[in-house]
Write a protein that holds these residues in place. Structure first.
Motif, PDB file in Angstrom:
ATOM      1  N   GLU A 181       0.809  -1.215   0.000  1.00  0.00           N
ATOM      2  CA  GLU A 181       0.000   0.000   0.000  1.00  0.00           C
ATOM      3  C   GLU A 181       0.838   1.259   0.000  1.00  0.00           C
ATOM      4  O   GLU A 181       0.420   2.311  -0.503  1.00  0.00           O
ATOM      5  N   THR A 182       2.041   1.157   0.579  1.00  0.00           N
ATOM      6  CA  THR A 182       2.913   2.332   0.646  1.00  0.00           C
ATOM      7  C   THR A 182       3.844   2.445  -0.557  1.00  0.00           C
ATOM      8  O   THR A 182       4.649   3.371  -0.626  1.00  0.00           O
ATOM      9  N   GLY A 183       3.744   1.486  -1.495  1.00  0.00           N
ATOM     10  CA  GLY A 183       4.594   1.540  -2.682  1.00  0.00           C
ATOM     11  C   GLY A 183       5.957   0.915  -2.496  1.00  0.00           C
ATOM     12  O   GLY A 183       6.833   1.076  -3.354  1.00  0.00           O
ATOM     13  N   GLU A 184       6.174   0.222  -1.387  1.00  0.00           N
ATOM     14  CA  GLU A 184       7.467  -0.389  -1.095  1.00  0.00           C
ATOM     15  C   GLU A 184       7.434  -1.876  -1.431  1.00  0.00           C
ATOM     16  O   GLU A 184       6.407  -2.544  -1.297  1.00  0.00           O
ATOM     17  N   TYR A 185       8.601  -2.380  -1.862  1.00  0.00           N
ATOM     18  CA  TYR A 185       8.755  -3.814  -2.098  1.00  0.00           C
ATOM     19  C   TYR A 185       9.184  -4.490  -0.801  1.00  0.00           C
ATOM     20  O   TYR A 185       9.855  -3.883   0.051  1.00  0.00           O
ATOM     21  N   PHE A 186       8.810  -5.749  -0.676  1.00  0.00           N
ATOM     22  CA  PHE A 186       9.090  -6.477   0.551  1.00  0.00           C
ATOM     23  C   PHE A 186       9.403  -7.930   0.212  1.00  0.00           C
ATOM     24  O   PHE A 186       9.185  -8.374  -0.910  1.00  0.00           O
ATOM     25  N   GLU A 187       9.902  -8.638   1.183  1.00  0.00           N
ATOM     26  CA  GLU A 187      10.206 -10.061   1.036  1.00  0.00           C
ATOM     27  C   GLU A 187       9.236 -10.874   1.878  1.00  0.00           C
ATOM     28  O   GLU A 187       8.896 -10.485   2.997  1.00  0.00           O
ATOM     29  N   ARG A 188       8.813 -11.981   1.303  1.00  0.00           N
ATOM     30  CA  ARG A 188       7.870 -12.876   1.976  1.00  0.00           C
ATOM     31  C   ARG A 188       8.289 -14.312   1.749  1.00  0.00           C
ATOM     32  O   ARG A 188       9.044 -14.619   0.815  1.00  0.00           O
ATOM     33  N   PRO A 189       7.820 -15.247   2.589  1.00  0.00           N
ATOM     34  CA  PRO A 189       8.104 -16.666   2.335  1.00  0.00           C
ATOM     35  C   PRO A 189       7.446 -17.127   1.038  1.00  0.00           C
ATOM     36  O   PRO A 189       6.391 -16.633   0.642  1.00  0.00           O
ATOM     37  N   GLY A 190       8.088 -18.056   0.366  1.00  0.00           N
ATOM     38  CA  GLY A 190       7.575 -18.538  -0.910  1.00  0.00           C
ATOM     39  C   GLY A 190       6.261 -19.289  -0.779  1.00  0.00           C
ATOM     40  O   GLY A 190       5.910 -19.811   0.286  1.00  0.00           O
ATOM     41  N   ARG A 191       5.536 -19.337  -1.910  1.00  0.00           N
ATOM     42  CA  ARG A 191       4.285 -20.068  -1.984  1.00  0.00           C
ATOM     43  C   ARG A 191       4.388 -21.124  -3.076  1.00  0.00           C
ATOM     44  O   ARG A 191       5.356 -21.166  -3.836  1.00  0.00           O
ATOM     45  N   LEU A 192       3.351 -21.945  -3.168  1.00  0.00           N
ATOM     46  CA  LEU A 192       3.346 -22.981  -4.196  1.00  0.00           C
ATOM     47  C   LEU A 192       3.375 -22.385  -5.592  1.00  0.00           C
ATOM     48  O   LEU A 192       3.905 -22.996  -6.527  1.00  0.00           O
ATOM     49  N   SER A 193       2.816 -21.200  -5.754  1.00  0.00           N
ATOM     50  CA  SER A 193       2.759 -20.571  -7.080  1.00  0.00           C
ATOM     51  C   SER A 193       4.082 -19.953  -7.502  1.00  0.00           C
ATOM     52  O   SER A 193       4.233 -19.576  -8.667  1.00  0.00           O
ATOM     53  N   ASP A 194       5.032 -19.844  -6.603  1.00  0.00           N
ATOM     54  CA  ASP A 194       6.332 -19.232  -6.928  1.00  0.00           C
ATOM     55  C   ASP A 194       7.223 -20.232  -7.651  1.00  0.00           C
ATOM     56  O   ASP A 194       7.172 -21.442  -7.399  1.00  0.00           O
ATOM     57  N   TYR A 195       8.072 -19.704  -8.525  1.00  0.00           N
ATOM     58  CA  TYR A 195       9.014 -20.531  -9.269  1.00  0.00           C
ATOM     59  C   TYR A 195      10.340 -20.620  -8.517  1.00  0.00           C
ATOM     60  O   TYR A 195      10.637 -19.797  -7.645  1.00  0.00           O
ATOM     61  N   PHE A 196      11.123 -21.628  -8.865  1.00  0.00           N
ATOM     62  CA  PHE A 196      12.414 -21.786  -8.214  1.00  0.00           C
ATOM     63  C   PHE A 196      13.231 -20.504  -8.408  1.00  0.00           C
ATOM     64  O   PHE A 196      13.350 -20.012  -9.535  1.00  0.00           O
ATOM     65  N   PRO A 197      13.794 -19.954  -7.350  1.00  0.00           N
ATOM     66  CA  PRO A 197      14.527 -18.686  -7.484  1.00  0.00           C
ATOM     67  C   PRO A 197      15.890 -18.891  -8.132  1.00  0.00           C
ATOM     68  O   PRO A 197      16.491 -19.962  -8.060  1.00  0.00           O
ATOM     69  N   SER A 198      16.375 -17.833  -8.764  1.00  0.00           N
ATOM     70  CA  SER A 198      17.711 -17.854  -9.348  1.00  0.00           C
ATOM     71  C   SER A 198      18.735 -17.511  -8.269  1.00  0.00           C
ATOM     72  O   SER A 198      18.468 -16.659  -7.414  1.00  0.00           O
TER      73      SER A 198
END
Length: 304
Positions: free
Chosen positions: A138-155
């Motif tokens: 809501e404030t326009g900031e990016y954040f980090e969260r734990p992965g979900r099933l819909s997320d792809y393997f990270p690089s």
């Protein structure tokens, strides 16, 4: 232009030349024009055949300096064979503990593991171990969260430049489609991982390079990573170098075609269905329509 496409072009030129000559002859086209078009068709067909031969020669020359990857007795070989899911899970463990440090697998999501190597809860736990950058909020900031099933393997790297900087200029390729993108498929992956040998006389390697006859040029930046007991399998399988290479090759075969088992099942069902349908068609044709096809109509004038 691929060899398959060139072959199709060659066939198209031949068919076009023959059809056009037939039509032009029927419509009274001058003979000189017909001969010219036929000649152009023959020239085009010859050029296509020449390009096809040159491409085959180029491919053979490209792999002439490589050791041939011998075919291994994979359990998923054959039209009716399925992938070994236990081996896929062990291969995922090898990828997670060894390969993931350098190589990405960007086309595979954690949801793809459900029902193949992990249960839904296990896959959620695997995804939760990864922190994913998300947002904006809501404030326009990016954040980090734990992965979900819909997320792809990270690089493992934020971009290609960072990957090259961390690997002395070499860019570790993505492994999602590596089996389909390399000549030999999983045989190549297995041979590459187990094929490290000392450099022969006369071969000079730069700092950070290793010799592998299955790699183009022989000099590869990736060192030998699979050693006996390098990891510990959760199912208790003895983690030899050959076993880990076999498992990770099977895992990468699955990442290249996650739908392989479903496609083979569907093809078997279709073949069975077409067999039954063909038998039913023969039965109806032989016993239901034969009387209609073989009947004889006779005209009998009415007697006066």
């Amino acid at each position: 232009m691929s060899s398959v496409f060139r072959g199709q072009v060659l066939k198209s030129l031949v068919v076009f030349g023959s059809q056009y000559r037939r039509l032009s002859t029927k419509q009274g086209c001058p003979r000189a024009k017909t001969i010219l078009l036929s000649t152009l068709g023959v020239i085009g067909a010859g050029a296509g055949a020449l390009l096809y031969a040159l491409e085959n020669a180029y491919v053979e020359a490209s792999y002439a300096d490589l050791a041939h990857a011998h075919h291994q007795p994979w359990t998923h070989d054959g039209w009716t064979q399925a992938l070994d899911h236990a081996s896929i899970r062990r291969g995922y463990e090898v990828y997670k503990q060894i390969c993931k440090a350098c190589h990405s697998c960007q086309y595979i999501a954690f949801r793809n593991l459900v029902g193949v190597t992990h249960t839904e809860e296990q896959a959620k736990a695997e995804a939760a171990e990864v922190m994913v950058r998300d947002g904006p909020d809501e404030t326009g900031e990016y954040f980090e969260r734990p992965g979900r099933l819909s997320d792809y393997f990270p690089s493992p790297y934020p971009n290609e430049n960072a990957a090259r900087y961390a690997n002395n200029g070499s860019y570790p390729p993505d492994l999602s489609l590596i089996v389909l993108g390399r000549h030999g498929g999983e045989d190549y992956v297995f041979s590459l991982l187990t094929g490290y040998v000392p450099a022969p006389a006369g071969v000079v390697l730069r700092e950070g390079q290793h010799y592998n006859p299955y790699f183009s040029g022989g000099a590869i930046a990736m060192g030998k990573l699979l050693e006996d007991d390098a990891i510990e399998y959760t199912d208790g399988t003895c983690a030899t170098a050959a076993q880990m290479a076999k498992d990770v090759a099977t895992f990468l075969r699955w990442t290249s075609e996650p739908e392989l088992d479903d496609r083979r099942q569907m093809s078997i069902r279709l073949c069975l269905w077409f067999t039954v349908a063909s038998a039913l068609m023969w039965f109806f044709n032989r016993h239901k329509w034969i009387s209609m096809k073989s009947r004889k109509l006779a005209y009998k004038p009415v007697a006066k």
